[in-house]
Design a protein around this motif. Structure first.
Motif, PDB file in Angstrom:
ATOM      1  N   PHE A 289       0.834  -1.141  -0.129  1.00 54.52           N
ATOM      2  CA  PHE A 289       0.318   0.110   0.081  1.00 54.52           C
ATOM      3  C   PHE A 289       0.793   1.115  -0.239  1.00 54.52           C
ATOM      4  CE2 PHE A 289      -3.252  -2.409   2.477  1.00 54.52           C
ATOM      5  CZ  PHE A 289      -3.328  -3.218   1.422  1.00 54.52           C
TER       6      PHE A 289
ATOM      7  N   GLU B  18      -3.852  -6.042  -3.414  1.00 51.63           N
ATOM      8  CA  GLU B  18      -4.677  -4.972  -2.628  1.00 51.63           C
ATOM      9  C   GLU B  18      -5.730  -5.835  -1.952  1.00 51.63           C
ATOM     10  OE1 GLU B  18      -4.237  -4.091  -6.025  1.00 51.63           O
ATOM     11  OE2 GLU B  18      -2.520  -3.268  -5.137  1.00 51.63           O
ATOM     12  N   GLU B  19      -5.929  -7.399  -2.469  1.00 56.29           N
ATOM     13  CA  GLU B  19      -7.129  -7.962  -2.022  1.00 56.29           C
ATOM     14  C   GLU B  19      -6.878  -8.415  -0.627  1.00 56.29           C
ATOM     15  OE1 GLU B  19     -10.023  -9.072  -3.522  1.00 56.29           O
ATOM     16  OE2 GLU B  19      -9.554  -7.686  -5.057  1.00 56.29           O
ATOM     17  N   PRO B  20      -8.015  -8.316   0.290  1.00 53.66           N
ATOM     18  CA  PRO B  20      -7.951  -8.490   1.585  1.00 53.66           C
ATOM     19  C   PRO B  20      -7.310 -10.050   1.903  1.00 53.66           C
ATOM     20  CG  PRO B  20      -9.931  -7.633   1.031  1.00 53.66           C
ATOM     21  CD  PRO B  20      -9.250  -7.737  -0.164  1.00 53.66           C
ATOM     22  N   ASP B  24      -4.241 -11.149   4.283  1.00 49.10           N
ATOM     23  CA  ASP B  24      -4.134 -11.997   5.235  1.00 49.10           C
ATOM     24  C   ASP B  24      -3.201 -12.988   5.051  1.00 49.10           C
ATOM     25  OD1 ASP B  24      -6.233 -10.795   6.555  1.00 49.10           O
ATOM     26  OD2 ASP B  24      -7.877 -11.933   5.806  1.00 49.10           O
ATOM     27  N   ASP B 183     -15.305  -4.941  -9.440  1.00 46.74           N
ATOM     28  CA  ASP B 183     -15.727  -4.297  -8.033  1.00 46.74           C
ATOM     29  C   ASP B 183     -17.326  -4.266  -7.674  1.00 46.74           C
ATOM     30  OD1 ASP B 183     -16.881  -2.334  -9.886  1.00 46.74           O
ATOM     31  OD2 ASP B 183     -15.464  -0.879  -9.173  1.00 46.74           O
ATOM     32  N   THR B 184     -17.950  -4.006  -6.508  1.00 50.37           N
ATOM     33  CA  THR B 184     -19.284  -4.254  -6.242  1.00 50.37           C
ATOM     34  C   THR B 184     -20.203  -3.222  -7.395  1.00 50.37           C
ATOM     35  OG1 THR B 184     -18.509  -4.353  -4.079  1.00 50.37           O
ATOM     36  CG2 THR B 184     -20.852  -4.136  -4.319  1.00 50.37           C
ATOM     37  N   GLU B 185     -19.584  -2.116  -7.661  1.00 52.46           N
ATOM     38  CA  GLU B 185     -20.475  -1.530  -8.405  1.00 52.46           C
ATOM     39  C   GLU B 185     -20.767  -2.043  -9.794  1.00 52.46           C
ATOM     40  OE1 GLU B 185     -18.822   2.403  -9.538  1.00 52.46           O
ATOM     41  OE2 GLU B 185     -21.032   3.383 -10.208  1.00 52.46           O
ATOM     42  N   GLU B 212     -17.633  -9.635  -3.289  1.00 54.45           N
ATOM     43  CA  GLU B 212     -17.816  -8.314  -3.670  1.00 54.45           C
ATOM     44  C   GLU B 212     -19.001  -8.517  -4.936  1.00 54.45           C
ATOM     45  OE1 GLU B 212     -14.778  -8.988  -3.015  1.00 54.45           O
ATOM     46  OE2 GLU B 212     -14.570  -7.401  -1.367  1.00 54.45           O
ATOM     47  N   LEU B 215     -22.265  -9.319  -3.576  1.00 53.28           N
ATOM     48  CA  LEU B 215     -22.676  -8.362  -2.807  1.00 53.28           C
ATOM     49  C   LEU B 215     -23.525  -7.224  -3.783  1.00 53.28           C
ATOM     50  CD1 LEU B 215     -20.423  -7.088  -0.027  1.00 53.28           C
ATOM     51  CD2 LEU B 215     -22.820  -7.868   0.152  1.00 53.28           C
ATOM     52  N   ARG B 219     -27.341  -6.023  -3.548  1.00 51.55           N
ATOM     53  CA  ARG B 219     -27.715  -4.583  -3.782  1.00 51.55           C
ATOM     54  C   ARG B 219     -28.477  -4.305  -4.581  1.00 51.55           C
ATOM     55  NH1 ARG B 219     -24.720  -4.573   0.645  1.00 51.55           N
ATOM     56  NH2 ARG B 219     -26.646  -5.475   1.282  1.00 51.55           N
ATOM     57  N   GLU B 240     -13.999  -9.007   5.106  1.00 56.06           N
ATOM     58  CA  GLU B 240     -14.641  -7.932   5.786  1.00 56.06           C
ATOM     59  C   GLU B 240     -15.993  -7.675   5.028  1.00 56.06           C
ATOM     60  OE1 GLU B 240     -11.812  -8.130   6.958  1.00 56.06           O
ATOM     61  OE2 GLU B 240     -11.944  -7.019   8.810  1.00 56.06           O
ATOM     62  N   SER B 241     -15.999  -7.443   3.706  1.00 57.88           N
ATOM     63  CA  SER B 241     -17.303  -7.211   2.972  1.00 57.88           C
ATOM     64  C   SER B 241     -18.400  -7.922   3.427  1.00 57.88           C
ATOM     65  CB  SER B 241     -17.026  -6.961   1.656  1.00 57.88           C
ATOM     66  OG  SER B 241     -16.321  -7.759   1.208  1.00 57.88           O
ATOM     67  N   ASN B 244     -19.301  -7.701   7.072  1.00 55.10           N
ATOM     68  CA  ASN B 244     -20.162  -6.590   7.232  1.00 55.10           C
ATOM     69  C   ASN B 244     -21.550  -6.775   7.320  1.00 55.10           C
ATOM     70  OD1 ASN B 244     -17.906  -4.814   8.060  1.00 55.10           O
ATOM     71  ND2 ASN B 244     -17.589  -4.309   5.610  1.00 55.10           N
ATOM     72  N   LYS B 248     -24.970  -6.362   9.833  1.00 54.28           N
ATOM     73  CA  LYS B 248     -25.992  -5.574   9.766  1.00 54.28           C
ATOM     74  C   LYS B 248     -27.182  -6.080  10.755  1.00 54.28           C
ATOM     75  CE  LYS B 248     -25.344  -3.771   5.171  1.00 54.28           C
ATOM     76  NZ  LYS B 248     -25.913  -4.222   3.576  1.00 54.28           N
TER      77      LYS B 248
ATOM     78  N   LEU D 135      -6.208   2.493   0.701  1.00 51.52           N
ATOM     79  CA  LEU D 135      -5.890   1.227   1.028  1.00 51.52           C
ATOM     80  C   LEU D 135      -5.263   1.118   2.590  1.00 51.52           C
ATOM     81  CD1 LEU D 135      -4.347  -0.046  -2.268  1.00 51.52           C
ATOM     82  CD2 LEU D 135      -6.445  -1.114  -1.030  1.00 51.52           C
ATOM     83  N   GLY D 140      -6.718  -2.032   3.312  1.00 47.42           N
ATOM     84  CA  GLY D 140      -6.853  -2.773   2.256  1.00 47.42           C
ATOM     85  C   GLY D 140      -8.449  -3.652   2.339  1.00 47.42           C
ATOM     86  N   ARG D 141      -9.193  -3.306   3.377  1.00 49.21           N
ATOM     87  CA  ARG D 141     -10.282  -3.884   3.560  1.00 49.21           C
ATOM     88  C   ARG D 141     -11.584  -3.128   3.368  1.00 49.21           C
ATOM     89  NH1 ARG D 141      -8.766  -8.443   6.594  1.00 49.21           N
ATOM     90  NH2 ARG D 141      -6.446  -8.208   6.343  1.00 49.21           N
ATOM     91  N   ALA D 142     -12.706  -3.816   2.940  1.00 52.55           N
ATOM     92  CA  ALA D 142     -14.017  -2.854   2.925  1.00 52.55           C
ATOM     93  C   ALA D 142     -14.419  -2.535   4.368  1.00 52.55           C
ATOM     94  CB  ALA D 142     -15.044  -3.939   2.474  1.00 52.55           C
ATOM     95  N   ILE D 231     -23.409   0.630  -2.311  1.00 53.33           N
ATOM     96  CA  ILE D 231     -22.961  -0.592  -2.115  1.00 53.33           C
ATOM     97  C   ILE D 231     -22.785  -0.951  -0.564  1.00 53.33           C
ATOM     98  CG2 ILE D 231     -21.667  -0.772  -4.276  1.00 53.33           C
ATOM     99  CD1 ILE D 231     -18.818  -0.014  -3.013  1.00 53.33           C
TER     100      ILE D 231
END
Ligand SMILES: Nc1ncnc2c1ncn2[C@@H]1O[C@H](COP(=O)(O)OP(=O)(O)OP(=O)(O)O)[C@@H](O)[C@H]1O
Ligand SMILES: Nc1ncnc2c1ncn2[C@@H]1O[C@H](COP(=O)(O)OP(=O)(O)OP(=O)(O)O)[C@@H](O)[C@H]1O
Ligand SMILES: [Mg+2]
Ligand SMILES: [Mg+2]
Lengths: 316, 309, 503, 316
Positions: A289, B18-20, B24, B183-185, B212, B215, B219, B240-241, B244, B248, D135, D140-142, D231
């Motif tokens: 990053f 960049e991917e979680p 990890d 991506d999600t969008e 993603e 998700l 959405r 995380e996504s 999350n 909720k 990031l 780097g996480r959502a 999102i």
């Protein structure tokens, strides 16, 4: 003494001087940087960007723009692999790849020069079309190389230096010469500097532009072949985003986006600065990053230094 | 940790830094490095060219071996040759290298889980949930959020589809929603089109490349007014996504995610590599791990079992 | 049939009939003048001759052969060279490269640099043009660039040479070099078409003359023997103009602009001068004398390194044009193409860009007043255009200049108006109207500074003349001291004698 | 009759006419296209691109370039989520996001206008730096949104039309007005037409450019908020490659990369054409790889048609 120093720093080759100083600093500060192995690795890592930058320099100098280079590199690599797998002849594969690159480049050139469609849009369109063709031709999967001889293109060495680096050096020499000493090169600069004046002076503007894009295609073909050989397969997803790296290397090297200004030495320095930055960051084990931030800052610093230099010189 | 460990340098190269998920893996590999006292060099290599440079770079730094998750499995022979040229030991994680003929390179030690298997787990989870809700398969539509540019993505969704079909899902009810980006969008936009084109279908399921993507589909269902109990989305990853979603206050159509353990993939591979270098103990040629389904009510437990958290 | 024959040339642009049914001929070894108001169609005719534009109807023949050019390349392959009104040079290339562009001496695509330099050097020398051909064009001043442009005329062995307002940015010294060159070319039997708004030059150089008006042939004179200047003016403008200067004495008031010890990078010595309310001060000098540089410093267009400027006793910080304008100083620059017109925008926007701030509310434009301003100045300055919405690049050179003048004349609250070569490329009729406007503004109490390379102009309209030479002010003359010789003597660097130029 | 038709087609609004015709054709040929639901879905899918295009239009019109928009959108989205999670106030989150966008834009503007660094390089640098910050800030996480009210930004409706679409429409209206009827808009166009002449005409060029970039940042902030709400999380990887979509929508809408030419109606059409193309392709179930090709061809066709139109009109 200070006067002489100033002269060197601010002269035509000032960017080169800055680069040499930066290089010396990196060599001192980054362990393992200045080793034979790392230097060769560094040079190999800039082969694709460097090769494509040769002709991108012409493109930008003529006030054009080419976003399709990444796609062409990937496509040409696929073609090289698939054609040599099918025909069993590596040579045929190479010819096919270069020819495909040339055809795409020529189409770009004709659409831009003859139909007068904005270069950004045209190459954005061909970028997608060619990427699509690369994906379709292989169903989205990488294609392996049958003949191990193909790998030798990238692995073979001459005087201890891998072939791709030689190819890069030769292309630098050729295009540096073409830019400065041929009618084609001068016409390119003239078109970028003042298209109207060039037209009125009888320069065949359309033909020159078509040639520039065709050459760009050919050079992308060569880059695609070397890349495929290096990664031992044709990959439809290769070289995504290459256009931005190449264009920034050129701009970093003093090529003006407003056209009319370009030097080969500048572009070489631009390419190397980018390569060194990546290399040193990995050697220093900078987290992914933070690499983003460092990369951005280096870009800014390099251009800022060059600007200070030229404004100290009284130019604008 | 011996004095020898100080000189040991191991590379860990991943395709999407960049991917979680890869973050990890790196994190757990770091843990191994700390325990054993060797140096871990983390490099991201998004494509074949960057990967080749990364290997050279590792060689230059004097590393003795590296673990890699390759951007493309077909890079196999190239990676093997490059590693040999730099005198580096090589091990792969997540994705297994294949040769020009498409067969796995069995000489290279590998730890991972096949993309198709993960897909099948997703398909099974969806089928189970449909049964639990008492849905009739005929009145259900399926959104296949696809990113066919990526071979792994194809394998994953095809795995899910194979299970669905085997359980009697109508092939004609599976609709493709191609993402322009991962991506999600992009997934949201693509899925919206599918939902609107088939406004008569009231019950939907969704699967795709990762959390993603799914998700995005969930959405989309919310934005066109499909209630949470009319939607079953099962993702892949469990980062995380996805968590999350479970956090909720009200349940959403995102029912579950197939979690793969980055701990084993990161920690164990790094450790294996260290053993190989330091103690000359070659790792097993093939270690297959399994994914685990996590849902709203049990995700914490599943994560703990997998050694995450 | 003449050597060069235009027959029934017609050309229409959207909304403008630029040329209709124009026919005339020119003989070998003659210099043929082409005159007419701004927008009369002179440049259009030349562009058609050069293959840059295509006529809607009619044809051009040279030596009895009808010429059909697909491009400018064909034109000079057929021996036609055109020096265009707007400079057509590539700034990043050297003088030699610019002069060889389109026809580099080369073998196998590789430029023979030695041959190119020898060639260009020889041609420049024979034409009497002294410019270092290794310099990049971007380092040359406007005047020097114009000389490079003119040098194109001798680069090829041409049959027909057309020059479109070549002297508009030259001072008398360079003009002389050009005239000698034209005489030589005439002696070699070339056909020369010469476009100019300066009657003196036309009468001095030309053997025959064509006058265009509104795109039509207004008059054709085979010989200039029995033709008077007033007659030509009447043919051009459609009315008599007895005295184009129309000088009216005015009373000078208090000092408005005071420049003290002003210095900057390009000015050799600090400069000091002042201008009073109601006064028109002229700045004369040769190319490179530094007048434009001085004015740019006063206006804050270039960074100032020392000195003070006061307007009505108030010091102007003037680090930028933005502030200068708000302090009441405006500058109409000499380089219309680079510093003046805003390409791609309409006449209306080009006029209103600065003055609009007087009638906006919180940054929102007042359309009605913008339209009114534009219409007023289009009418006042007689800009020839189908509409105020026309893109400014579609106007003829002189009409562009009028629009730029309109931009500054429409400003309100201006106390000091600096105009650098204000009448460059402007026809006689419009000139006298511009002078009239300047007198009016001066009469209203404005201080006006006119920079001009046309000696008759500064002598004709100014109350006082400052002469610059080599980057410093070398002389100051009140109106009753005006004398050509004295002014030129002050303008020339020591070694040259003024008589050689004044003759 | 044909004369009148010609006049409409070739007039100022010719691009709009072409668009209407194309829209009618798509409506007829593509099943399910012209339904309420699909129209709303289509509009929502262009919200991000459309919002950012508003200010990108200004940027391009002033002969500048902004590659950092995608990163700013992602970063602003992250900030909005994290700030409202931390403070518990959605409003504070929104303000923080817009402020962050503004700051990044302002920095872009200052570096470009004051230090005179090439806009392409500057924004390429900030693009990386800002992405890096996004990031790093979240590892780097959502980041999930704590308060369900935040989702309501995107889900709520007014007169049956979702809020984001209203926001888009309002921004279109505002920036259309700013471009045509304010000093700022006219100065922007003048700077693009001839920067030096504009400076000498008293336009404060530096300040105008800084404002343009700052506005660009603010607008990216708004887009980022809506995206995060849509999102239901802040994602550091969102909106990668947005810059190219936005720039091509603008160029498609007749904004000149050489500066000085832009219309809001054109940009709206450009944005819609891109959205419709994506939408129709998905409705027609065109396979992913072929979508690349279709997308490229549509881009080319749209610009070609517009070029034919203007050259028939005698413009160049
Ligand atoms: N590209 C164009 N588009 C539209 N109108 C044009 C174009 N070029 C020239 N015109 C118009 O044609 C007419 C003739 O222009 P031209 O340049 O030939 O005038 P000119 O006689 O050279 O004037 P000047 O003395 O000012 O140079 C003018 O009214 C001008 O506005
Ligand atoms: N772009 C430039 N770069 C370097 N020097 C320049 C440049 N422009 C002008 N000069 C130099 O500045 C000095 C004065 O300029 P300039 O020729 O504009 O003066 P001037 O009196 O206004 O003459 P004119 O306007 O008639 O050309 C000259 O010595 C000239 O060579
Ligand atoms: Mg003219
Ligand atoms: Mg001057």
């Amino acid at each position: 003494m200070t006067d002489r120093l100033k002269k060197i720093l601010l002269g035509e080759q000032g960017l080169v001087v800055i680069f040499v100083v930066a290089f010396a600093l990196v060599s001192l500060l980054v362990p393992n940087f200045l080793t034979d192995r790392n230097m060769l690795g560094l040079l190999q890592s800039v082969v694709t960007v460097g090769i494509v930058a040769c002709t991108m320099m012409f493109c930008l100098a003529a006030r054009d723009f080419d976003l399709s280079v990444g796609s062409i590199v990937a496509f040409a690599g696929m073609v090289a692999v698939m054609a040599s797998n099918t025909t069993g002849s590596i040579l045929l594969g190479l010819i096919a790849a270069v020819a495909c690159g040339a055809v795409v480049g020529w189409v770009n050139g004709v659409v831009i020069a003859k139909f007068r469609i904005n270069a950004l849009i045209t190459t954005l369109a061909t970028m997608q079309i060619v990427r699509g063709m690369a994906l379709i031709s292989s169903d989205g999967r990488a294609v392996g190389i049958n003949s191990p001889d193909f790998y030798q293109l990238a692995l073979s060495k001459l005087l201890g230096i891998p072939t791709p680096i030689w190819v890069l050096a030769v292309l630098f020499a050729i295009f540096g010469f073409v830019l400065n000493s041929t009618v084609f090169g001068k016409n390119t600069l003239a078109i970028g500097g003042n298209p109207e004046a060039s037209r009125l002076a009888g320069v065949n503007v359309d033909r020159t532009r078509i040639w520039i894009f065709t050459l760009q295609g050919v050079v992308c073909g060569i880059a695609g072949i070397l890349l495929a050989s290096r990664i031992t397969s044709g990959q439809p997803n290769a070289a995504v985003g290459l256009e931005l790296s190449v264009i920034s290397a050129c701009v970093l090297g003093g090529v003006s986006l407003a056209g009319g200004r370009a030097t080969m030495s500048g572009v070489i320095v631009g390419v190397l600065i980018m390569g060194i930055a990546e290399n040193a960051m990995n050697l220093l084990n900078i987290p992914a990053f933070y690499q983003y931030i460092v990369r951005g800052v280096i870009l800014l610093l390099a251009v800022l230094l060059d600007n200070l230099r030229s404004s100290a010189l009284g130019r604008r | 940790a011996s004095a020898y460990a100080q000189d040991t340098k191991i590379g860990f190269v991943v395709k999407q830094p960049e991917e979680p998920w890869f973050q990890d893996e790196w994190k757990f590999a770091d843990q191994a490095a700390k325990e054993k006292g060797f140096t871990l060099v983390k490099i991201g290599a998004e494509d074949g060219e960057k990967l080749m440079s990364a290997i050279d770079n590792l060689g230059a730094q004097g590393a003795q071996g590296f673990v890699v998750c390759t951007p493309d499995v077909k890079l196999g022979p190239g990676i093997v040759a490059k590693a040999a040229a730099n005198n580096l030991k090589l091990m792969t994680v997540d994705d297994r290298l294949v040769g020009a003929d498409g067969k796995p390179l069995e000489d290279v030690p590998h730890m991972g889980i096949s993309a198709t298997k993960i897909g099948e787990a997703v398909g099974q989870a969806i089928v189970d949930e449909m049964k639990a809700r008492g849905w009739k398969m005929d009145e259900v539509g399926a959104i296949r959020v696809s990113y066919d540019q990526l071979p792994t993505a194809v394998d994953r969704v095809e795995g899910a589809i194979s299970v669905l079909k085997a359980s009697g899902f109508k092939a004609g009810n599976i609709f493709d929603a191609p993402q322009a980006k991962t991506d999600t969008e992009a997934a949201l936009n693509a899925a919206t089109v599918v939902l609107n084109a088939h406004a008569d279908i009231k019950k939907w399921i969704a699967f795709g490349l990762n959390d993603e993507a799914v998700l995005g589909a969930v959405r989309a269902s919310e934005s066109v007014g499909i209630p949470a109990d009319g939607m079953i989305g099962v993702g892949i990853g469990g980062a995380e996504s996805a968590i999350n979603e479970f956090k909720k206050p009200a349940a959403t159509g995102f029912v579950g995610t197939v979690i793969i353990s980055p701990k084993r993939h990161g920690y164990e591979t790094a450790l294996n590599m260290y053993d190989w270098i330091a103690n000359n103990k070659e790792p097993a040629k093939l270690t297959l791990t399994a994914g685990a389904l996590a849902k709203r009510d049990d995700y914490q437990k599943v994560r703990k079992d997998l050694g995450i958290e | 049939m003449s050597f060069l024959e235009f027959s029934s040339i017609t050309k229409t642009y959207p909304g403008v009939k630029a040329l209709s049914d124009v026919s005339f001929g020119v003989e070998k070894g003659a210099v043929h003048g082409l005159m007419g108001e701004n927008g009369a169609g002179k440049s259009t005719l030349i562009k058609i001759l050069s293959g840059d534009q295509h006529a809607d109807a009619g044809e051009i023949s040279i030596d009895g052969e009808v010429q059909a050019y697909a491009s400018t390349r064909n034109a000079f392959d057929n021996g036609v060279i055109v020096i265009h009104q707007e400079l057509q040079l590539v700034p990043e290339l050297t003088v030699a490269e610019n002069l060889s562009l389109g026809r580099f001496p080369a073998s196998g695509g590789i430029i023979a640099r030695r041959r190119m330099l020898d060639d260009v050097g020889a041609k420049l020398k024979s034409a009497g043009i002294e410019i270092d051909m290794r310099r990049k064009v971007k380092t040359l001043s406007i005047g020097e660039r114009q000389m490079v442009e003119i040098a194109k005329a001798v680069m090829l062995d041409a049959r027909v040479i057309a020059l479109d307002e070549p002297t508009s940015s030259l001072s008398s010294r360079e003009s002389e070099i050009l005239f000698a060159l034209i005489d030589r070319l005439r002696g070699e039997g070339k056909v020369i078409l010469y476009v100019s708004h300066r009657l003196d030059e036309v009468f001095r150089l030309c053997d025959s003359l064509t006058v265009l008006r509104d795109g039509k042939l207004a008059a054709h004179h085979q010989s200039l023997k029995d033709v008077t200047r007033d007659q030509v003016v009447a043919e051009m403008v459609g009315r008599e103009i007895s005295d184009i200067w129309g000088f009216r004495p005015r009373k000078a008031g208090d000092v408005r602009l005071k420049v003290d010890g002003l210095s900057g990078a390009k000015l050799r010595m600090p400069a000091s001068f002042e201008a009073r309310a109601g006064e028109i001060v002229g700045f004369f000098g040769l190319i490179g004398a530094g007048r434009s540089e001085l004015m740019r410093l006063v206006f804050g267009a270039d960074p100032r390194s020392g000195g003070t400027i006061t307007v009505d006793g108030e010091a102007v910080a003037a680090p930028s044009p933005h502030d200068a304008i708000r302090a009441g100083i405006v500058l109409c620059s000499e380089d219309r193409k680079h510093d003046g017109i805003i390409q791609g925008r309409s006449i209306e926007e080009n006029i209103n860009i600065s003055s609009r701030r007087h009638h906006t509310h919180f940054g929102v434009l007042n359309r009605a007043s913008e339209i009114a301003t534009a219409e007023t100045f289009i009418k006042k300055l007689k800009v020839r255009t189908p509409s105020r919405k026309q893109d400014i690049v579609n106007l003829s050179g002189g009409n562009q200049q009028k629009v730029i003048l309109g931009r500054w004349l429409s400003e309100q609250g201006i106390r000091v108006l600096i105009v650098d070569e204000p009448t460059r490329g402007i026809d006689v009729g419009a000139k006298s109207e511009i002078y009239e406007l300047l007198y009016q503004l001066a009469g209203d109490g404005m201080a006006i500074v006119v920079v001009s390379s046309e000696l008759p102009e500064v002598m004709g309209i100014c109350d006082r003349i400052l002469v610059m030479c080599g980057g410093r002010i070398s002389a100051e003359l009140a109106r009753d001291q005006f004398a050509e010789k004295a002014i030129l003597a002050a303008a020339l660097p020591d070694k040259k004698t003024p008589d050689a130029i004044a003759s």
